[in-house]
Scaffold this motif. Structure first.
Motif, PDB file in Angstrom:
ATOM      1  N   THR A 101       0.823  -1.207   0.000  1.00  0.00           N
ATOM      2  CA  THR A 101       0.000   0.000   0.000  1.00  0.00           C
ATOM      3  C   THR A 101       0.859   1.260   0.000  1.00  0.00           C
ATOM      4  OG1 THR A 101      -1.721  -1.175   1.236  1.00  0.00           O
ATOM      5  CG2 THR A 101      -1.845   1.223   1.192  1.00  0.00           C
ATOM      6  N   GLY A 102       1.862   1.285   0.891  1.00  0.00           N
ATOM      7  CA  GLY A 102       2.720   2.460   1.002  1.00  0.00           C
ATOM      8  C   GLY A 102       3.500   2.744  -0.263  1.00  0.00           C
ATOM      9  N   ASN A 103       4.107   1.705  -0.825  1.00  0.00           N
ATOM     10  CA  ASN A 103       4.906   1.904  -2.037  1.00  0.00           C
ATOM     11  C   ASN A 103       4.036   2.192  -3.255  1.00  0.00           C
ATOM     12  OD1 ASN A 103       7.863   1.476  -1.359  1.00  0.00           O
ATOM     13  ND2 ASN A 103       6.994  -0.364  -0.456  1.00  0.00           N
ATOM     14  N   ALA A 104       2.868   1.560  -3.330  1.00  0.00           N
ATOM     15  CA  ALA A 104       1.940   1.865  -4.427  1.00  0.00           C
ATOM     16  C   ALA A 104       1.446   3.307  -4.320  1.00  0.00           C
ATOM     17  CB  ALA A 104       0.754   0.907  -4.402  1.00  0.00           C
ATOM     18  N   LEU A 105       1.266   3.788  -3.094  1.00  0.00           N
ATOM     19  CA  LEU A 105       0.836   5.170  -2.888  1.00  0.00           C
ATOM     20  C   LEU A 105       1.911   6.143  -3.357  1.00  0.00           C
ATOM     21  CD1 LEU A 105      -1.563   6.766  -1.767  1.00  0.00           C
ATOM     22  CD2 LEU A 105      -0.420   6.775   0.457  1.00  0.00           C
ATOM     23  N   ILE A 106       3.179   5.795  -3.069  1.00  0.00           N
ATOM     24  CA  ILE A 106       4.287   6.646  -3.540  1.00  0.00           C
ATOM     25  C   ILE A 106       4.319   6.679  -5.064  1.00  0.00           C
ATOM     26  CG2 ILE A 106       6.800   6.732  -3.762  1.00  0.00           C
ATOM     27  CD1 ILE A 106       7.037   6.108  -0.847  1.00  0.00           C
ATOM     28  N   LEU A 107       4.150   5.528  -5.705  1.00  0.00           N
ATOM     29  CA  LEU A 107       4.119   5.482  -7.165  1.00  0.00           C
ATOM     30  C   LEU A 107       3.006   6.369  -7.712  1.00  0.00           C
ATOM     31  CD1 LEU A 107       4.683   1.670  -7.921  1.00  0.00           C
ATOM     32  CD2 LEU A 107       6.370   3.502  -7.920  1.00  0.00           C
ATOM     33  N   THR A 108       1.836   6.307  -7.080  1.00  0.00           N
ATOM     34  CA  THR A 108       0.687   7.087  -7.532  1.00  0.00           C
ATOM     35  C   THR A 108       0.899   8.578  -7.326  1.00  0.00           C
ATOM     36  OG1 THR A 108      -0.784   5.240  -6.974  1.00  0.00           O
ATOM     37  CG2 THR A 108      -1.799   7.387  -7.310  1.00  0.00           C
ATOM     38  N   VAL A 109       1.353   8.950  -6.130  1.00  0.00           N
ATOM     39  CA  VAL A 109       1.534  10.365  -5.799  1.00  0.00           C
ATOM     40  C   VAL A 109       2.608  11.000  -6.676  1.00  0.00           C
ATOM     41  CG1 VAL A 109       2.312  11.964  -4.004  1.00  0.00           C
ATOM     42  CG2 VAL A 109       0.718  10.138  -3.434  1.00  0.00           C
ATOM     43  N   VAL A 110       3.754  10.335  -6.804  1.00  0.00           N
ATOM     44  CA  VAL A 110       4.841  10.890  -7.619  1.00  0.00           C
ATOM     45  C   VAL A 110       4.446  10.939  -9.089  1.00  0.00           C
ATOM     46  CG1 VAL A 110       7.225  10.532  -8.392  1.00  0.00           C
ATOM     47  CG2 VAL A 110       6.631  10.152  -5.997  1.00  0.00           C
ATOM     48  N   GLY A 111       3.738   9.904  -9.552  1.00  0.00           N
ATOM     49  CA  GLY A 111       3.344   9.862 -10.951  1.00  0.00           C
ATOM     50  C   GLY A 111       2.289  10.889 -11.308  1.00  0.00           C
ATOM     51  N   CYS A 112       1.409  11.212 -10.360  1.00  0.00           N
ATOM     52  CA  CYS A 112       0.277  12.101 -10.661  1.00  0.00           C
ATOM     53  C   CYS A 112       0.484  13.547 -10.227  1.00  0.00           C
ATOM     54  CB  CYS A 112      -0.995  11.559  -9.998  1.00  0.00           C
ATOM     55  SG  CYS A 112      -1.508   9.937 -10.592  1.00  0.00           S
ATOM     56  N   SER A 113       1.538  13.833  -9.457  1.00  0.00           N
ATOM     57  CA  SER A 113       1.743  15.184  -8.933  1.00  0.00           C
ATOM     58  C   SER A 113       2.872  15.877  -9.690  1.00  0.00           C
ATOM     59  CB  SER A 113       2.072  15.134  -7.436  1.00  0.00           C
ATOM     60  OG  SER A 113       1.051  14.465  -6.721  1.00  0.00           O
ATOM     61  N   ALA A 114       2.526  16.915 -10.428  1.00  0.00           N
ATOM     62  CA  ALA A 114       3.525  17.642 -11.214  1.00  0.00           C
ATOM     63  C   ALA A 114       4.601  18.256 -10.322  1.00  0.00           C
ATOM     64  CB  ALA A 114       2.844  18.734 -12.038  1.00  0.00           C
ATOM     65  N   GLY A 115       4.233  18.647  -9.096  1.00  0.00           N
ATOM     66  CA  GLY A 115       5.195  19.242  -8.180  1.00  0.00           C
ATOM     67  C   GLY A 115       6.255  18.278  -7.684  1.00  0.00           C
ATOM     68  N   LEU A 116       6.051  16.987  -7.901  1.00  0.00           N
ATOM     69  CA  LEU A 116       7.018  15.981  -7.446  1.00  0.00           C
ATOM     70  C   LEU A 116       7.817  15.397  -8.603  1.00  0.00           C
ATOM     71  CD1 LEU A 116       4.926  14.032  -4.761  1.00  0.00           C
ATOM     72  CD2 LEU A 116       6.407  16.022  -4.464  1.00  0.00           C
ATOM     73  N   HIS A 117       7.761  16.045  -9.760  1.00  0.00           N
ATOM     74  CA  HIS A 117       8.529  15.561 -10.911  1.00  0.00           C
ATOM     75  C   HIS A 117       9.930  16.169 -10.885  1.00  0.00           C
ATOM     76  CE1 HIS A 117       4.659  14.470 -13.359  1.00  0.00           C
ATOM     77  NE2 HIS A 117       4.835  13.730 -12.280  1.00  0.00           N
ATOM     78  N   SER A 118      10.679  15.794  -9.859  1.00  0.00           N
ATOM     79  CA  SER A 118      12.057  16.251  -9.690  1.00  0.00           C
ATOM     80  C   SER A 118      12.947  15.021  -9.528  1.00  0.00           C
ATOM     81  CB  SER A 118      12.172  17.153  -8.462  1.00  0.00           C
ATOM     82  OG  SER A 118      11.881  16.423  -7.278  1.00  0.00           O
ATOM     83  N   PRO A 119      14.286  15.183  -9.654  1.00  0.00           N
ATOM     84  CA  PRO A 119      15.179  14.013  -9.553  1.00  0.00           C
ATOM     85  C   PRO A 119      14.994  13.198  -8.275  1.00  0.00           C
ATOM     86  CG  PRO A 119      16.374  15.872 -10.441  1.00  0.00           C
ATOM     87  CD  PRO A 119      15.021  16.395 -10.056  1.00  0.00           C
ATOM     88  N   MET A 120      14.850  13.880  -7.122  1.00  0.00           N
ATOM     89  CA  MET A 120      14.729  13.143  -5.861  1.00  0.00           C
ATOM     90  C   MET A 120      13.519  12.216  -5.879  1.00  0.00           C
ATOM     91  SD  MET A 120      14.538  14.561  -1.931  1.00  0.00           S
ATOM     92  CE  MET A 120      12.851  15.142  -1.970  1.00  0.00           C
ATOM     93  N   TYR A 121      12.392  12.720  -6.371  1.00  0.00           N
ATOM     94  CA  TYR A 121      11.172  11.916  -6.377  1.00  0.00           C
ATOM     95  C   TYR A 121      11.165  10.912  -7.523  1.00  0.00           C
ATOM     96  CZ  TYR A 121       9.715  15.167  -2.835  1.00  0.00           C
ATOM     97  OH  TYR A 121       9.659  15.897  -1.677  1.00  0.00           O
ATOM     98  N   PHE A 122      11.886  11.203  -8.583  1.00  0.00           N
ATOM     99  CA  PHE A 122      12.053  10.221  -9.661  1.00  0.00           C
ATOM    100  C   PHE A 122      12.772   8.990  -9.122  1.00  0.00           C
ATOM    101  CE2 PHE A 122      14.986   8.572 -12.958  1.00  0.00           C
ATOM    102  CZ  PHE A 122      14.052   8.020 -13.825  1.00  0.00           C
TER     103      PHE A 122
END
Length: 307
Positions: free
Chosen positions: A39-60
């Motif tokens: 659940t936690g890792n799938a949530l990270i995949l979803t949040v990073v994939g869907c949030s434009a503000g998290l499209h940075s190297p660290m979150y990639f």
């Protein structure tokens, strides 16, 4: 030819059978941990994939880490849960080799990716004005592809070397998954090449990557100490503290499991270390990164208003 030599067609995973009274509590514990990890890792995949503000190297790179953690837990835990609830702990020869490949791939990928993430934090803190130039999308993509590709080769080499061995005697693997050290102890043929390649992999993925990570954090700490304001130091440290916690947990487990010759293999120690890096670390990673990260909190709030 190989099928005629490989007399053992299935192995028996010892699992936690030496503690029969703990079977059901362990099942409940592992089921909760697996559910939280997925659940936690799938949530990270979803949040990073869907949030434009998290499209940075660290979150990639965090996106890649979450993918690796899902791969690792899903390689190990379903079989563990089945074994605990049915007491059926056999695994086919092909299934064992498949599990070995995906585990070696995931474990080495995580070690290499943690070094890449440490480098990313080094550039962000020590070279902030050049961060976007250095950590370009092209470099980030190249680093991610290199991690996955190099570690897939590592998994293939270890699995191929294991598949060439002859297993004709005992078939009890003193672990809860197919791991290199206990499998080498069951081989009826020489394991010198396997042991050498395991040490080479340990040296590269364990020692060298660990030293690179330490070097990155050495520069990071020196840079933070040069910051005059307390608020500046706090903000700088907060950007890498989560990663430092993850690195400490994972390397402790891996060193306990692998940095020792096969001849000194200890089943109990290896099982504890195995739980740490295949179960506990993938479960804690999303919690560590989300609980300590305001940007992820904001992205979650937008994505899941009820949160």
């Amino acid at each position: 030819m190989k099928s005629n030599q490989t007399l053992v067609t299935e192995f028996i995973l010892q699992g936690f059978s030496e503690h029969p009274t703990l079977r059901l509590p362990l099942f409940g514990c592992f089921l909760v941990l697996y559910t939280v990890a997925l659940t936690g890792n799938a949530l990270i995949l979803t949040v990073v994939g869907c949030s434009a503000g998290l499209h940075s190297p660290m979150y990639f790179f965090l996106f890649n880490l979450a993918t690796i953690d899902i791969l690792c837990t899903s390689t190990i835990l379903p079989k563990v849960l089945v074994g605990l609830i049915t007491q059926e702990n056999t695994i086919s020869y092909e299934g064992c080799m498949t599990q070995l490949f995906f585990l070696a791939w995931a474990a080495s990928s995580e070690l290499l990716l943690l070094s890449v993430m440490a480098f990313d934090r080094y550039v962000a803190i020590c070279r902030p004005l050049h961060y976007t130039t250095i950590m370009s999308p092209q470099l980030c993509a190249a680093l991610a592809v290199s991690v996955w590709g190099l570690c897939a080769i590592n998994g293939s080499v270890h699995t191929g070397l294991m598949a060439r061995l002859i297993f004709c005697g005992p078939r009890l693997i003193t672990h809860f998954f197919c791991e290199i050290p206990p499998l080498l102890l069951l081989s009826c043929s020489p394991t010198r090449i396997n042991s050498i390649m395991t040490l080479v992999a340990d040296g590269f993925y364990g020692f060298i990557n660990f030293m690179l990570t330490l070097a990155s954090y050495g520069y990071i700490v020196a840079s933070i100490l040069r910051i005059r304001s307390k608020e500046g130091k706090r903000r700088a440290f907060s950007t890498c503290s989560s990663h430092l916690i993850v690195v400490s947990v994972y390397y402790t487990a891996v060193f306990c499991a692998y940095i020792s010759p096969a001849s000194t293999y200890s089943p109990e120690r290896s099982k504890v270390a195995g739980v740490l890096y295949t179960v506990l670390s993938p479960t804690l990673n999303p919690l560590i990164y989300t609980l300590r990260n305001a940007e992820v909190h904001r992205a979650l709030g937008k994505l899941l208003p009820f949160s």
